[in-house]
Design an enzyme around this catalytic site. Structure first.
Site, PDB file in Angstrom:
ATOM      1  N   GLY A  14      58.313 110.820  18.412  1.00 38.58           N
ATOM      2  CA  GLY A  14      57.500 109.810  18.002  1.00 38.58           C
ATOM      3  C   GLY A  14      57.844 107.977  18.361  1.00 38.58           C
ATOM      4  N   ARG A  17      55.171 104.147  19.148  1.00 39.43           N
ATOM      5  CA  ARG A  17      55.031 102.896  18.154  1.00 39.43           C
ATOM      6  C   ARG A  17      55.482 102.995  17.021  1.00 39.43           C
ATOM      7  NH1 ARG A  17      50.130 106.153  17.928  1.00 39.43           N
ATOM      8  NH2 ARG A  17      50.269 107.314  15.679  1.00 39.43           N
ATOM      9  N   ASP A  56      53.964 116.766  23.159  1.00 43.97           N
ATOM     10  CA  ASP A  56      53.604 117.290  21.862  1.00 43.97           C
ATOM     11  C   ASP A  56      53.888 117.554  21.342  1.00 43.97           C
ATOM     12  OD1 ASP A  56      51.883 117.959  19.832  1.00 43.97           O
ATOM     13  OD2 ASP A  56      50.097 118.404  20.731  1.00 43.97           O
ATOM     14  N   TYR A 156      52.329 116.037   3.542  1.00 47.51           N
ATOM     15  CA  TYR A 156      53.074 115.257   4.272  1.00 47.51           C
ATOM     16  C   TYR A 156      54.561 115.362   3.017  1.00 47.51           C
ATOM     17  CZ  TYR A 156      55.150 110.965   5.191  1.00 47.51           C
ATOM     18  OH  TYR A 156      55.528 109.793   6.241  1.00 47.51           O
ATOM     19  N   THR A 158      56.057 117.222   0.661  1.00 43.94           N
ATOM     20  CA  THR A 158      56.306 118.635   0.562  1.00 43.94           C
ATOM     21  C   THR A 158      57.454 119.055   1.959  1.00 43.94           C
ATOM     22  OG1 THR A 158      54.924 119.424  -0.910  1.00 43.94           O
ATOM     23  CG2 THR A 158      55.932 120.902  -0.394  1.00 43.94           C
ATOM     24  N   ALA A 159      56.303 118.683   3.165  1.00 43.93           N
ATOM     25  CA  ALA A 159      57.257 119.226   4.258  1.00 43.93           C
ATOM     26  C   ALA A 159      58.464 117.734   4.266  1.00 43.93           C
ATOM     27  CB  ALA A 159      56.233 118.542   5.648  1.00 43.93           C
ATOM     28  N   LYS A 160      57.796 116.644   4.065  1.00 47.63           N
ATOM     29  CA  LYS A 160      59.310 115.522   3.844  1.00 47.63           C
ATOM     30  C   LYS A 160      60.353 116.291   3.358  1.00 47.63           C
ATOM     31  CE  LYS A 160      58.017 112.652   7.043  1.00 47.63           C
ATOM     32  NZ  LYS A 160      58.683 112.105   8.767  1.00 47.63           N
TER      33      LYS A 160
HETATM   34  N1  LIG Z   1      54.972 104.098   8.333  1.00 47.27           N
HETATM   35  C1  LIG Z   1      55.385 104.036   6.633  1.00 47.27           C
HETATM   36  O1  LIG Z   1      54.473 103.831   5.543  1.00 47.27           O
HETATM   37  C2  LIG Z   1      56.209 105.451   6.831  1.00 47.27           C
HETATM   38  C3  LIG Z   1      56.898 105.620   5.231  1.00 47.27           C
HETATM   39  C4  LIG Z   1      58.014 106.746   5.219  1.00 47.27           C
HETATM   40  C5  LIG Z   1      58.362 107.974   6.253  1.00 47.27           C
HETATM   41  N2  LIG Z   1      57.461 107.993   7.314  1.00 47.27           N
HETATM   42  C6  LIG Z   1      57.866 108.579   8.263  1.00 47.27           C
HETATM   43  O2  LIG Z   1      58.523 107.590   9.745  1.00 47.27           O
HETATM   44  C7  LIG Z   1      58.319 108.538  10.456  1.00 47.27           C
HETATM   45  C8  LIG Z   1      57.393 107.157  11.397  1.00 47.27           C
HETATM   46  O3  LIG Z   1      55.858 106.258  11.404  1.00 47.27           O
HETATM   47  P1  LIG Z   1      55.313 105.811  11.809  1.00 47.27           P
HETATM   48  O4  LIG Z   1      54.970 104.753  10.472  1.00 47.27           O
HETATM   49  O5  LIG Z   1      56.465 104.417  13.185  1.00 47.27           O
HETATM   50  O6  LIG Z   1      53.997 106.442  12.365  1.00 47.27           O
HETATM   51  P2  LIG Z   1      53.317 105.685  13.277  1.00 47.27           P
HETATM   52  O7  LIG Z   1      53.269 104.659  14.108  1.00 47.27           O
HETATM   53  O8  LIG Z   1      52.143 107.154  12.795  1.00 47.27           O
HETATM   54  O9  LIG Z   1      54.132 106.549  15.098  1.00 47.27           O
HETATM   55  C9  LIG Z   1      54.236 107.719  14.847  1.00 47.27           C
HETATM   56  C10 LIG Z   1      54.702 108.577  16.227  1.00 47.27           C
HETATM   57  O10 LIG Z   1      54.795 109.681  16.742  1.00 47.27           O
HETATM   58  C11 LIG Z   1      54.005 110.320  17.822  1.00 47.27           C
HETATM   59  N3  LIG Z   1      53.429 111.197  17.867  1.00 47.27           N
HETATM   60  C12 LIG Z   1      52.596 112.284  16.858  1.00 47.27           C
HETATM   61  N4  LIG Z   1      51.865 112.714  16.236  1.00 47.27           N
HETATM   62  C13 LIG Z   1      52.964 113.679  17.601  1.00 47.27           C
HETATM   63  C14 LIG Z   1      52.826 114.525  18.170  1.00 47.27           C
HETATM   64  N5  LIG Z   1      52.275 115.497  17.788  1.00 47.27           N
HETATM   65  N6  LIG Z   1      53.612 115.058  19.050  1.00 47.27           N
HETATM   66  C15 LIG Z   1      55.026 113.719  20.113  1.00 47.27           C
HETATM   67  N7  LIG Z   1      54.236 112.463  18.979  1.00 47.27           N
HETATM   68  C16 LIG Z   1      53.539 112.038  17.773  1.00 47.27           C
HETATM   69  C17 LIG Z   1      53.407 108.763  17.871  1.00 47.27           C
HETATM   70  O11 LIG Z   1      52.412 109.162  19.289  1.00 47.27           O
HETATM   71  P3  LIG Z   1      51.532 109.564  19.917  1.00 47.27           P
HETATM   72  O12 LIG Z   1      50.236 109.422  19.017  1.00 47.27           O
HETATM   73  O13 LIG Z   1      51.721 109.061  21.542  1.00 47.27           O
HETATM   74  O14 LIG Z   1      52.071 110.645  20.408  1.00 47.27           O
HETATM   75  C18 LIG Z   1      54.020 108.378  17.602  1.00 47.27           C
HETATM   76  O15 LIG Z   1      54.893 107.318  18.101  1.00 47.27           O
HETATM   77  C19 LIG Z   1      57.141 109.375  10.007  1.00 47.27           C
HETATM   78  O16 LIG Z   1      58.222 110.878  10.132  1.00 47.27           O
HETATM   79  C20 LIG Z   1      56.125 109.074   9.043  1.00 47.27           C
HETATM   80  O17 LIG Z   1      55.972 109.929   8.277  1.00 47.27           O
HETATM   81  C21 LIG Z   1      56.516 106.123   7.413  1.00 47.27           C
END
Ligand SMILES: NC(=O)c1ccc[n+]([C@@H]2O[C@H](COP(=O)([O-])OP(=O)(O)OC[C@H]3O[C@@H](n4cnc5c(N)ncnc54)[C@H](OP(=O)(O)O)[C@@H]3O)[C@@H](O)[C@H]2O)c1
Length: 266
Positions: A14, A17, A56, A156, A158-160
């Site tokens: 992931g 970004r 993916d 979400y 629950t998976a976490k």
């Molecule tokens: N932001 C928050 O507030 C927050 C809070 C708690 C936990 N988190 C966790 O932190 C992690 C990162 O979150 P984030 O906020 O940085 O999310 P984000 O900005 O939406 O980035 C998600 C990343 O995962 C990739 N991705 C999504 N679906 C994918 C797939 N099917 N296969 C491969 N890559 C995939 C996206 O790239 P593509 O779309 O190009 O595939 C992107 O690089 C996640 O696990 C999220 O649950 C985030």
């Protein structure tokens, strides 16, 4: 501080970004050779110098393909695995993330579990033989929602919660093989999840009858964030990088919250 990571190798999921990109930037700045997976290879990811793999990870064979490619790039050795991929694409098929438990379909549950839990299971399964050989480290990016499951969409959170539990179990099973496993659980982080016009933040704002800007301004207080602001991706990445390093040699099986003080219990 020298984290003793120079010359090590890592896989980050992931990574195009947000938090994943920040982790790639932090690891490469420490001299780590990184293989980074996401569906899109962004210019920002390219600029890090990491090997970017378009994959993916919600597909059953995506994680194994990523690890296979990483082994080819890194000569078979993986020192660090960061299971960061998660979140989800909001409302792609018209399904809402904000309507509550009774409205979630089987398809939404399956998507949330595939991306937030099974992607880490499958990537870890493929990478572990290599991590055992290098006596490496795994860092899973969960969420503070795992401890406050009412505070987000239940598929979400629950998976976490399952991901956090998995980290603890893996730390026990593979600790004797020299592999450390830790979890980082962020609260609201300033990423596309909140800021994109088609992300979860936009959908939540609409459901609450607010402009997205208004929601983002109010959220830190609503979530009880003592710091009064969103977490920055680099702040999560700094902790992930430390946990991946030999300096954290006695830290395993732990869940580290980075949520600006949102969770009030010990
Ligand atoms: N932001 C928050 O507030 C927050 C809070 C708690 C936990 N988190 C966790 O932190 C992690 C990162 O979150 P984030 O906020 O940085 O999310 P984000 O900005 O939406 O980035 C998600 C990343 O995962 C990739 N991705 C999504 N679906 C994918 C797939 N099917 N296969 C491969 N890559 C995939 C996206 O790239 P593509 O779309 O190009 O595939 C992107 O690089 C996640 O696990 C999220 O649950 C985030």
């Amino acid at each position: 501080m020298d984290l003793h990571l120079t010359g090590k190798t890592a896989v980050v999921t992931g990574a195009s970004r947000g938090i994943g990109l920040a982790v790639v930037e932090a690891l490469t700045a420490e001299g780590v050779r990184v293989v980074a997976g996401a569906r899109t290879v962004t210019p920002e990811l390219k600029r890090t110098g990491a090997t970017a793999v378009s994959v993916d990870l919600s597909e059953a064979d995506g994680p194994a393909r990523l690890i296979e490619r990483a082994c080819a790039e890194l000569g078979g050795d993986i020192d660090v695995l960061v299971n960061n991929v998660g979140g989800g694409d909001a409302g792609g098929d018209g399904a809402s993330q904000t309507s509550g438990f009774l409205a979630f379909t089987d398809r939404q549950w399956a998507q949330a579990i595939d991306l937030n839990f099974l992607a880490a299971v499958r990537t870890t399964r493929a990478a572990l033989p290599h991590l055992i050989r290098t006596r490496g480290a795994i860092v899973n990016v969960s969420s503070n929602g795992a401890r406050m499951p009412h505070a987000g969409p239940t598929p979400y959170t629950t998976a976490k919660a399952a991901l956090t539990a998995l980290g603890k179990a893996l730390a026990e099973e593979f600790g004797p093989h020299g592999v450390r496993v830790n979890t980082v659980s962020p609260g609201p982080v300033r990423t596309a999840m909140w800021e994109a016009p088609d992300g979860y933040g936009a959908e939540l704002a609409k459901a609450m009858g607010l402009e997205q800007e208004q929601l983002l301004a109010a959220l830190p207080a609503t979530m009880g964030m003592t710091t009064g602001r969103f977490v920055e991706p680099a702040e999560v990445a700094a902790l992930v990088t430390y946990l991946a390093s030999p300096l954290a040699g006695s830290t395993t099986g732990a869940d580290h919250v980075v949520d600006g003080g949102s969770i009030k219990t010990t």
